[in-house]
Design a protein around this motif. Structure first.
Motif, PDB file in Angstrom:
ATOM      1  N   VAL A  83      51.059  18.515  42.003  1.00 34.95           N
ATOM      2  CA  VAL A  83      49.837  19.308  41.841  1.00 34.95           C
ATOM      3  C   VAL A  83      50.008  20.667  42.519  1.00 34.95           C
ATOM      4  CG1 VAL A  83      47.379  19.468  42.428  1.00 34.95           C
ATOM      5  CG2 VAL A  83      48.327  17.296  41.613  1.00 34.95           C
ATOM      6  N   ALA A  84      50.584  20.673  43.731  1.00 32.08           N
ATOM      7  CA  ALA A  84      50.811  21.937  44.450  1.00 32.08           C
ATOM      8  C   ALA A  84      51.756  22.842  43.680  1.00 32.08           C
ATOM      9  CB  ALA A  84      51.356  21.644  45.847  1.00 32.08           C
ATOM     10  N   ASP A  85      52.807  22.267  43.110  1.00 34.21           N
ATOM     11  CA  ASP A  85      53.755  23.059  42.312  1.00 34.21           C
ATOM     12  C   ASP A  85      53.074  23.667  41.091  1.00 34.21           C
ATOM     13  OD1 ASP A  85      55.844  22.548  44.050  1.00 34.21           O
ATOM     14  OD2 ASP A  85      56.592  20.824  42.899  1.00 34.21           O
ATOM     15  N   GLU A  86      52.272  22.860  40.417  1.00 32.13           N
ATOM     16  CA  GLU A  86      51.583  23.340  39.212  1.00 32.13           C
ATOM     17  C   GLU A  86      50.581  24.447  39.569  1.00 32.13           C
ATOM     18  OE1 GLU A  86      51.155  23.515  35.168  1.00 32.13           O
ATOM     19  OE2 GLU A  86      52.580  22.278  36.293  1.00 32.13           O
ATOM     20  N   LEU A  87      49.854  24.269  40.679  1.00 36.98           N
ATOM     21  CA  LEU A  87      48.919  25.311  41.108  1.00 36.98           C
ATOM     22  C   LEU A  87      49.657  26.608  41.431  1.00 36.98           C
ATOM     23  CD1 LEU A  87      46.474  23.300  43.420  1.00 36.98           C
ATOM     24  CD2 LEU A  87      45.933  24.349  41.223  1.00 36.98           C
ATOM     25  N   ALA A  88      50.823  26.496  42.066  1.00 35.64           N
ATOM     26  CA  ALA A  88      51.617  27.691  42.379  1.00 35.64           C
ATOM     27  C   ALA A  88      52.073  28.387  41.104  1.00 35.64           C
ATOM     28  CB  ALA A  88      52.812  27.308  43.246  1.00 35.64           C
ATOM     29  N   ARG A  89      52.445  27.598  40.085  1.00 31.64           N
ATOM     30  CA  ARG A  89      52.843  28.193  38.802  1.00 31.64           C
ATOM     31  C   ARG A  89      51.678  28.954  38.163  1.00 31.64           C
ATOM     32  NH1 ARG A  89      56.383  23.920  38.427  1.00 31.64           N
ATOM     33  NH2 ARG A  89      54.965  22.407  37.512  1.00 31.64           N
ATOM     34  N   TRP A  90      50.475  28.472  38.380  1.00 29.39           N
ATOM     35  CA  TRP A  90      49.290  29.111  37.818  1.00 29.39           C
ATOM     36  C   TRP A  90      48.773  30.243  38.699  1.00 29.39           C
ATOM     37  CZ3 TRP A  90      45.883  24.524  35.741  1.00 29.39           C
ATOM     38  CH2 TRP A  90      46.552  23.903  34.696  1.00 29.39           C
ATOM     39  N   GLY A  91      49.439  30.489  39.833  1.00 27.18           N
ATOM     40  CA  GLY A  91      49.056  31.612  40.692  1.00 27.18           C
ATOM     41  C   GLY A  91      48.134  31.268  41.838  1.00 27.18           C
ATOM     42  N   PHE A  92      47.860  29.986  42.048  1.00 28.58           N
ATOM     43  CA  PHE A  92      47.032  29.578  43.181  1.00 28.58           C
ATOM     44  C   PHE A  92      47.944  29.333  44.377  1.00 28.58           C
ATOM     45  CE2 PHE A  92      44.331  28.065  39.630  1.00 28.58           C
ATOM     46  CZ  PHE A  92      43.170  28.757  39.939  1.00 28.58           C
ATOM     47  N   THR A  93      47.795  30.155  45.406  1.00 27.55           N
ATOM     48  CA  THR A  93      48.595  29.982  46.625  1.00 27.55           C
ATOM     49  C   THR A  93      47.680  29.989  47.830  1.00 27.55           C
ATOM     50  OG1 THR A  93      48.956  32.364  46.757  1.00 27.55           O
ATOM     51  CG2 THR A  93      50.661  31.076  45.638  1.00 27.55           C
ATOM     52  N   ASN A  94      48.226  29.599  48.982  1.00 26.64           N
ATOM     53  CA  ASN A  94      47.416  29.592  50.198  1.00 26.64           C
ATOM     54  C   ASN A  94      47.247  31.013  50.732  1.00 26.64           C
ATOM     55  OD1 ASN A  94      49.770  30.223  51.587  1.00 26.64           O
ATOM     56  ND2 ASN A  94      50.063  28.173  52.397  1.00 26.64           N
ATOM     57  N   GLU A  95      46.600  31.145  51.883  1.00 28.82           N
ATOM     58  CA  GLU A  95      46.293  32.473  52.425  1.00 28.82           C
ATOM     59  C   GLU A  95      47.544  33.270  52.797  1.00 28.82           C
ATOM     60  OE1 GLU A  95      46.087  29.331  55.561  1.00 28.82           O
ATOM     61  OE2 GLU A  95      44.978  29.631  53.705  1.00 28.82           O
ATOM     62  N   ARG A  96      48.690  32.608  52.946  1.00 24.85           N
ATOM     63  CA  ARG A  96      49.947  33.294  53.256  1.00 24.85           C
ATOM     64  C   ARG A  96      50.770  33.579  52.003  1.00 24.85           C
ATOM     65  NH1 ARG A  96      49.244  29.232  56.506  1.00 24.85           N
ATOM     66  NH2 ARG A  96      50.862  27.946  55.549  1.00 24.85           N
ATOM     67  N   GLY A  97      50.258  33.186  50.843  1.00 20.70           N
ATOM     68  CA  GLY A  97      50.959  33.423  49.595  1.00 20.70           C
ATOM     69  C   GLY A  97      51.987  32.358  49.270  1.00 20.70           C
ATOM     70  N   ALA A  98      51.990  31.265  49.999  1.00 14.94           N
ATOM     71  CA  ALA A  98      52.950  30.179  49.772  1.00 14.94           C
ATOM     72  C   ALA A  98      52.277  29.052  48.991  1.00 14.94           C
ATOM     73  CB  ALA A  98      53.471  29.653  51.098  1.00 14.94           C
ATOM     74  N   ARG A  99      53.080  28.125  48.516  1.00 18.48           N
ATOM     75  CA  ARG A  99      52.592  26.943  47.798  1.00 18.48           C
ATOM     76  C   ARG A  99      51.766  26.097  48.768  1.00 18.48           C
ATOM     77  NH1 ARG A  99      54.320  21.549  47.060  1.00 18.48           N
ATOM     78  NH2 ARG A  99      55.914  21.804  48.625  1.00 18.48           N
ATOM     79  N   PHE A 100      50.726  25.464  48.277  1.00 15.21           N
ATOM     80  CA  PHE A 100      49.911  24.577  49.109  1.00 15.21           C
ATOM     81  C   PHE A 100      50.726  23.367  49.536  1.00 15.21           C
ATOM     82  CE2 PHE A 100      46.412  26.775  46.968  1.00 15.21           C
ATOM     83  CZ  PHE A 100      45.605  27.034  48.056  1.00 15.21           C
ATOM     84  N   SER A 101      50.431  22.862  50.734  1.00 18.32           N
ATOM     85  CA  SER A 101      51.084  21.635  51.183  1.00 18.32           C
ATOM     86  C   SER A 101      50.381  20.431  50.557  1.00 18.32           C
ATOM     87  CB  SER A 101      51.011  21.531  52.716  1.00 18.32           C
ATOM     88  OG  SER A 101      49.672  21.370  53.116  1.00 18.32           O
ATOM     89  N   ALA A 102      51.036  19.295  50.611  1.00 15.39           N
ATOM     90  CA  ALA A 102      50.460  18.072  50.044  1.00 15.39           C
ATOM     91  C   ALA A 102      49.172  17.709  50.777  1.00 15.39           C
ATOM     92  CB  ALA A 102      51.473  16.943  50.122  1.00 15.39           C
ATOM     93  N   SER A 103      49.144  17.902  52.083  1.00 25.40           N
ATOM     94  CA  SER A 103      47.931  17.557  52.839  1.00 25.40           C
ATOM     95  C   SER A 103      46.765  18.470  52.459  1.00 25.40           C
ATOM     96  CB  SER A 103      48.189  17.623  54.343  1.00 25.40           C
ATOM     97  OG  SER A 103      48.585  18.922  54.722  1.00 25.40           O
ATOM     98  N   SER A 104      47.030  19.735  52.144  1.00 22.13           N
ATOM     99  CA  SER A 104      45.959  20.636  51.691  1.00 22.13           C
ATOM    100  C   SER A 104      45.397  20.166  50.359  1.00 22.13           C
ATOM    101  CB  SER A 104      46.481  22.064  51.549  1.00 22.13           C
ATOM    102  OG  SER A 104      46.846  22.598  52.773  1.00 22.13           O
ATOM    103  N   ILE A 105      46.278  19.765  49.474  1.00 28.87           N
ATOM    104  CA  ILE A 105      45.841  19.260  48.164  1.00 28.87           C
ATOM    105  C   ILE A 105      45.017  17.977  48.352  1.00 28.87           C
ATOM    106  CG2 ILE A 105      46.591  18.400  45.906  1.00 28.87           C
ATOM    107  CD1 ILE A 105      47.095  21.381  46.287  1.00 28.87           C
ATOM    108  N   ALA A 106      45.478  17.113  49.253  1.00 24.00           N
ATOM    109  CA  ALA A 106      44.751  15.863  49.511  1.00 24.00           C
ATOM    110  C   ALA A 106      43.338  16.138  49.999  1.00 24.00           C
ATOM    111  CB  ALA A 106      45.513  15.020  50.525  1.00 24.00           C
ATOM    112  N   SER A 107      43.161  17.123  50.889  1.00 24.18           N
ATOM    113  CA  SER A 107      41.813  17.426  51.375  1.00 24.18           C
ATOM    114  C   SER A 107      40.966  18.069  50.284  1.00 24.18           C
ATOM    115  CB  SER A 107      41.867  18.321  52.612  1.00 24.18           C
ATOM    116  OG  SER A 107      42.369  19.586  52.296  1.00 24.18           O
ATOM    117  N   MET A 108      41.587  18.825  49.390  1.00 29.19           N
ATOM    118  CA  MET A 108      40.826  19.443  48.287  1.00 29.19           C
ATOM    119  C   MET A 108      40.293  18.389  47.323  1.00 29.19           C
ATOM    120  SD  MET A 108      42.932  22.693  46.950  1.00 29.19           S
ATOM    121  CE  MET A 108      43.970  23.548  48.116  1.00 29.19           C
ATOM    122  N   VAL A 109      41.147  17.446  46.935  1.00 31.38           N
ATOM    123  CA  VAL A 109      40.744  16.479  45.905  1.00 31.38           C
ATOM    124  C   VAL A 109      39.886  15.351  46.472  1.00 31.38           C
ATOM    125  CG1 VAL A 109      42.709  16.998  44.436  1.00 31.38           C
ATOM    126  CG2 VAL A 109      42.876  15.129  46.068  1.00 31.38           C
TER     127      VAL A 109
END
Length: 111
Positions: A83-109
């Motif tokens: 999910v984090a990889d797919e979001l990064a491909r679509w241009g969704f990144t964290n505040e530092r411009g990096a791919r979201f971590s798995a734990s960030s995705i877990a808290s989102m969903v």
């Protein structure tokens, strides 16, 4: 500044104590006002302190992450890293411009 307040005379001690009591009263009053204001806002809005969640900052990101994480009709579910990889491909990144971590995705969903 006069040296009167630092002397050890009974009058200087009294003045320091009175000024200290006034300062303590002012601080207690300010703290009470702030506490009441936070309580009013908490009742009106629900959240007062702390950093904003991704749901508050970017509802579209959270909705997309939940959609990507949803189980398909065939029973397959993307991993959090996928999910984090797919979001990064679509241009969704964290505040530092990096791919979201798995734990960030877990808290989102989970919200």
């Amino acid at each position: 500044m006069p040296d009167f307040f630092i002397e050890d005379t009974p009058t200087a001690v009294l003045v320091r104590q009175v000024l200290g009591a006034i300062a303590q009263f002012e601080k207690a009053t300010t703290v009470a006002k702030l506490r009441a204001a936070r309580q009013r806002k908490r009742e009106a809005v629900g959240k007062v302190e702390g950093r904003k969640s991704w749901a508050e900052l970017s509802p579209e990101l959270v909705a997309t992450a939940k959609r990507l994480r949803r189980r398909s009709p065939k029973g397959h579910q993307r991993s959090l890293r996928e999910v984090a990889d797919e979001l990064a491909r679509w241009g969704f990144t964290n505040e530092r411009g990096a791919r979201f971590s798995a734990s960030s995705i877990a808290s989102m969903v989970s919200s």
